[in-house]
Motif scaffolding. Structure first.
Motif, PDB file in Angstrom:
ATOM      1  N   HIS A  57      52.015  51.400  47.777  1.00  0.00           N
ATOM      2  CA  HIS A  57      52.973  52.370  48.304  1.00  0.00           C
ATOM      3  C   HIS A  57      52.605  53.718  47.685  1.00  0.00           C
ATOM      4  O   HIS A  57      52.769  53.902  46.478  1.00  0.00           O
ATOM      5  N   LEU A  58      52.091  54.651  48.477  1.00  0.00           N
ATOM      6  CA  LEU A  58      51.770  55.983  47.983  1.00  0.00           C
ATOM      7  C   LEU A  58      52.884  56.937  48.389  1.00  0.00           C
ATOM      8  O   LEU A  58      53.226  57.024  49.569  1.00  0.00           O
ATOM      9  N   PHE A  59      53.442  57.638  47.415  1.00  0.00           N
ATOM     10  CA  PHE A  59      54.508  58.597  47.669  1.00  0.00           C
ATOM     11  C   PHE A  59      53.859  59.923  48.032  1.00  0.00           C
ATOM     12  O   PHE A  59      53.282  60.602  47.187  1.00  0.00           O
ATOM     13  N   ALA A  60      53.936  60.273  49.319  1.00  0.00           N
ATOM     14  CA  ALA A  60      53.276  61.481  49.818  1.00  0.00           C
ATOM     15  C   ALA A  60      54.103  62.064  50.961  1.00  0.00           C
ATOM     16  O   ALA A  60      53.763  61.909  52.127  1.00  0.00           O
ATOM     17  N   PRO A  61      55.203  62.739  50.636  1.00  0.00           N
ATOM     18  CA  PRO A  61      56.085  63.257  51.686  1.00  0.00           C
ATOM     19  C   PRO A  61      55.499  64.456  52.423  1.00  0.00           C
ATOM     20  O   PRO A  61      54.611  65.145  51.916  1.00  0.00           O
ATOM     21  N   ALA A  62      56.017  64.680  53.619  1.00  0.00           N
ATOM     22  CA  ALA A  62      55.736  65.868  54.437  1.00  0.00           C
ATOM     23  C   ALA A  62      54.276  66.018  54.841  1.00  0.00           C
ATOM     24  O   ALA A  62      53.749  67.116  54.882  1.00  0.00           O
ATOM     25  N   LEU A  63      53.613  64.902  55.141  1.00  0.00           N
ATOM     26  CA  LEU A  63      52.226  64.959  55.573  1.00  0.00           C
ATOM     27  C   LEU A  63      52.121  64.799  57.081  1.00  0.00           C
ATOM     28  O   LEU A  63      53.002  64.234  57.725  1.00  0.00           O
ATOM     29  N   VAL A  64      51.027  65.272  57.625  1.00  0.00           N
ATOM     30  CA  VAL A  64      50.707  65.047  59.033  1.00  0.00           C
ATOM     31  C   VAL A  64      49.876  63.767  59.073  1.00  0.00           C
ATOM     32  O   VAL A  64      48.769  63.714  58.512  1.00  0.00           O
ATOM     33  N   LYS A  65      50.421  62.733  59.716  1.00  0.00           N
ATOM     34  CA  LYS A  65      49.798  61.407  59.712  1.00  0.00           C
ATOM     35  C   LYS A  65      48.339  61.446  60.177  1.00  0.00           C
ATOM     36  O   LYS A  65      47.492  60.737  59.640  1.00  0.00           O
ATOM     37  N   GLU A  66      48.029  62.288  61.130  1.00  0.00           N
ATOM     38  CA  GLU A  66      46.669  62.363  61.670  1.00  0.00           C
ATOM     39  C   GLU A  66      45.650  62.874  60.644  1.00  0.00           C
ATOM     40  O   GLU A  66      44.454  62.685  60.822  1.00  0.00           O
ATOM     41  N   ASN A  67      46.109  63.502  59.578  1.00  0.00           N
ATOM     42  CA  ASN A  67      45.201  64.028  58.554  1.00  0.00           C
ATOM     43  C   ASN A  67      44.988  63.051  57.392  1.00  0.00           C
ATOM     44  O   ASN A  67      44.254  63.354  56.462  1.00  0.00           O
ATOM     45  N   GLY A 111      36.490  42.209  45.411  1.00  0.00           N
ATOM     46  CA  GLY A 111      36.440  40.975  46.181  1.00  0.00           C
ATOM     47  C   GLY A 111      37.765  40.242  46.302  1.00  0.00           C
ATOM     48  O   GLY A 111      37.812  39.126  46.801  1.00  0.00           O
ATOM     49  N   LYS A 112      38.850  40.843  45.877  1.00  0.00           N
ATOM     50  CA  LYS A 112      40.163  40.190  45.884  1.00  0.00           C
ATOM     51  C   LYS A 112      40.905  40.338  47.213  1.00  0.00           C
ATOM     52  O   LYS A 112      41.968  39.774  47.385  1.00  0.00           O
ATOM     53  N   VAL A 113      40.339  41.106  48.154  1.00  0.00           N
ATOM     54  CA  VAL A 113      41.043  41.455  49.390  1.00  0.00           C
ATOM     55  C   VAL A 113      40.187  41.128  50.603  1.00  0.00           C
ATOM     56  O   VAL A 113      38.966  41.288  50.577  1.00  0.00           O
ATOM     57  N   LEU A 114      40.849  40.692  51.681  1.00  0.00           N
ATOM     58  CA  LEU A 114      40.165  40.502  52.963  1.00  0.00           C
ATOM     59  C   LEU A 114      40.142  41.869  53.656  1.00  0.00           C
ATOM     60  O   LEU A 114      41.075  42.250  54.365  1.00  0.00           O
ATOM     61  N   SER A 115      39.078  42.629  53.449  1.00  0.00           N
ATOM     62  CA  SER A 115      38.992  44.025  53.908  1.00  0.00           C
ATOM     63  C   SER A 115      39.198  44.191  55.405  1.00  0.00           C
ATOM     64  O   SER A 115      39.765  45.192  55.847  1.00  0.00           O
ATOM     65  N   GLU A 116      38.758  43.225  56.189  1.00  0.00           N
ATOM     66  CA  GLU A 116      38.870  43.355  57.646  1.00  0.00           C
ATOM     67  C   GLU A 116      40.319  43.265  58.131  1.00  0.00           C
ATOM     68  O   GLU A 116      40.611  43.605  59.273  1.00  0.00           O
ATOM     69  N   ASN A 117      41.255  42.839  57.274  1.00  0.00           N
ATOM     70  CA  ASN A 117      42.662  42.689  57.686  1.00  0.00           C
ATOM     71  C   ASN A 117      43.603  43.698  57.029  1.00  0.00           C
ATOM     72  O   ASN A 117      44.821  43.524  57.072  1.00  0.00           O
ATOM     73  N   ILE A 118      43.067  44.735  56.423  1.00  0.00           N
ATOM     74  CA  ILE A 118      43.908  45.756  55.783  1.00  0.00           C
ATOM     75  C   ILE A 118      44.672  46.521  56.865  1.00  0.00           C
ATOM     76  O   ILE A 118      44.119  46.854  57.909  1.00  0.00           O
ATOM     77  N   ALA A 119      45.947  46.789  56.594  1.00  0.00           N
ATOM     78  CA  ALA A 119      46.779  47.547  57.531  1.00  0.00           C
ATOM     79  C   ALA A 119      47.460  48.691  56.782  1.00  0.00           C
ATOM     80  O   ALA A 119      47.800  48.558  55.609  1.00  0.00           O
ATOM     81  N   ALA A 120      47.656  49.824  57.478  1.00  0.00           N
ATOM     82  CA  ALA A 120      48.305  50.982  56.857  1.00  0.00           C
ATOM     83  C   ALA A 120      49.337  51.564  57.809  1.00  0.00           C
ATOM     84  O   ALA A 120      49.136  51.592  59.023  1.00  0.00           O
ATOM     85  N   LYS A 121      50.457  52.033  57.218  1.00  0.00           N
ATOM     86  CA  LYS A 121      51.525  52.649  58.006  1.00  0.00           C
ATOM     87  C   LYS A 121      52.137  53.779  57.187  1.00  0.00           C
ATOM     88  O   LYS A 121      52.387  53.617  55.995  1.00  0.00           O
ATOM     89  N   TYR A 122      52.355  54.919  57.834  1.00  0.00           N
ATOM     90  CA  TYR A 122      52.980  56.060  57.163  1.00  0.00           C
ATOM     91  C   TYR A 122      54.345  56.322  57.794  1.00  0.00           C
ATOM     92  O   TYR A 122      54.438  56.561  58.991  1.00  0.00           O
ATOM     93  N   ALA A 123      55.391  56.235  56.985  1.00  0.00           N
ATOM     94  CA  ALA A 123      56.751  56.489  57.467  1.00  0.00           C
ATOM     95  C   ALA A 123      57.617  56.944  56.304  1.00  0.00           C
ATOM     96  O   ALA A 123      57.467  56.446  55.174  1.00  0.00           O
ATOM     97  N   ASP A 124      58.512  57.873  56.574  1.00  0.00           N
ATOM     98  CA  ASP A 124      59.488  58.351  55.580  1.00  0.00           C
ATOM     99  C   ASP A 124      58.830  58.815  54.284  1.00  0.00           C
ATOM    100  O   ASP A 124      59.362  58.602  53.196  1.00  0.00           O
ATOM    101  N   GLY A 125      57.658  59.432  54.389  1.00  0.00           N
ATOM    102  CA  GLY A 125      56.998  59.983  53.215  1.00  0.00           C
ATOM    103  C   GLY A 125      56.265  58.974  52.347  1.00  0.00           C
ATOM    104  O   GLY A 125      55.791  59.311  51.270  1.00  0.00           O
ATOM    105  N   ILE A 126      56.175  57.734  52.806  1.00  0.00           N
ATOM    106  CA  ILE A 126      55.482  56.685  52.052  1.00  0.00           C
ATOM    107  C   ILE A 126      54.345  56.135  52.910  1.00  0.00           C
ATOM    108  O   ILE A 126      54.549  55.732  54.049  1.00  0.00           O
TER     109      ILE A 126
END
Length: 147
Positions: A57-67, A111-126
């Motif tokens: 969870h990265l705390f990054a408010p007021a960003l433009v998601k496309e950037n 090597g602890k993560v299945l890289s091909e299944n990583i998902a990301a979502k930006y909402a409410d500054g997180i």
């Protein structure tokens, strides 16, 4: 994972550190300092562990998601943000305690993560990045009896 405390003490400070190691910014830090000067900022991150994934969870408010940019390369997850020139704005603040300037964070996956299944979502500054665990390398803890 980059960890300021480890840089100073040389000690690992969490289970995440032991599992994922540390990825120091090295070349990027020097390059970014030239590119962005003091505008490059540190974005705080919380890392949650569930039975089947790690969640950053990265705390990054007021960003433009496309950037926002989230990539994996050489078993390192890199999260960066570079606002467009017009997004930087020409506002004149009488007081400014936060900014939505450029940043980059890097996390060694080891090597602890299945890289091909990583998902990301930006909402409410997180920015929430879900990293599914690799069952072959994430062996549950085992209690060992002390005789």
């Amino acid at each position: 994972m980059y960890n300021e405390n480890r840089c100073r003490t040389g000690k690992m400070n969490s289970r995440w550190d032991r599992n994922f190691g540390h990825h120091h910014h090295g070349k990027f830090a020097r390059h970014a300092e030239k590119m962005f000067g003091d505008r490059l900022r540190r974005v705080p991150a919380n890392i949650e562990e569930t039975d089947d994934s790690f969640i950053i969870h990265l705390f990054a408010p007021a960003l433009v998601k496309e950037n926002l940019k989230v990539i994996t390369k050489d078993d390192v997850l890199t999260v960066s943000y570079a606002p467009k020139e017009e997004d930087a704005g020409a506002e004149k603040f009488s007081r400014r305690e936060y900014s939505n300037g450029a940043f980059e964070r890097a996390f060694a996956l080891n090597g602890k993560v299945l890289s091909e299944n990583i998902a990301a979502k930006y909402a409410d500054g997180i920015l929430k990045i879900t990293l599914p665990k690799n069952p072959e390398t994430n062996i549950p803890a085992k209690d060992i009896a002390v005789n």
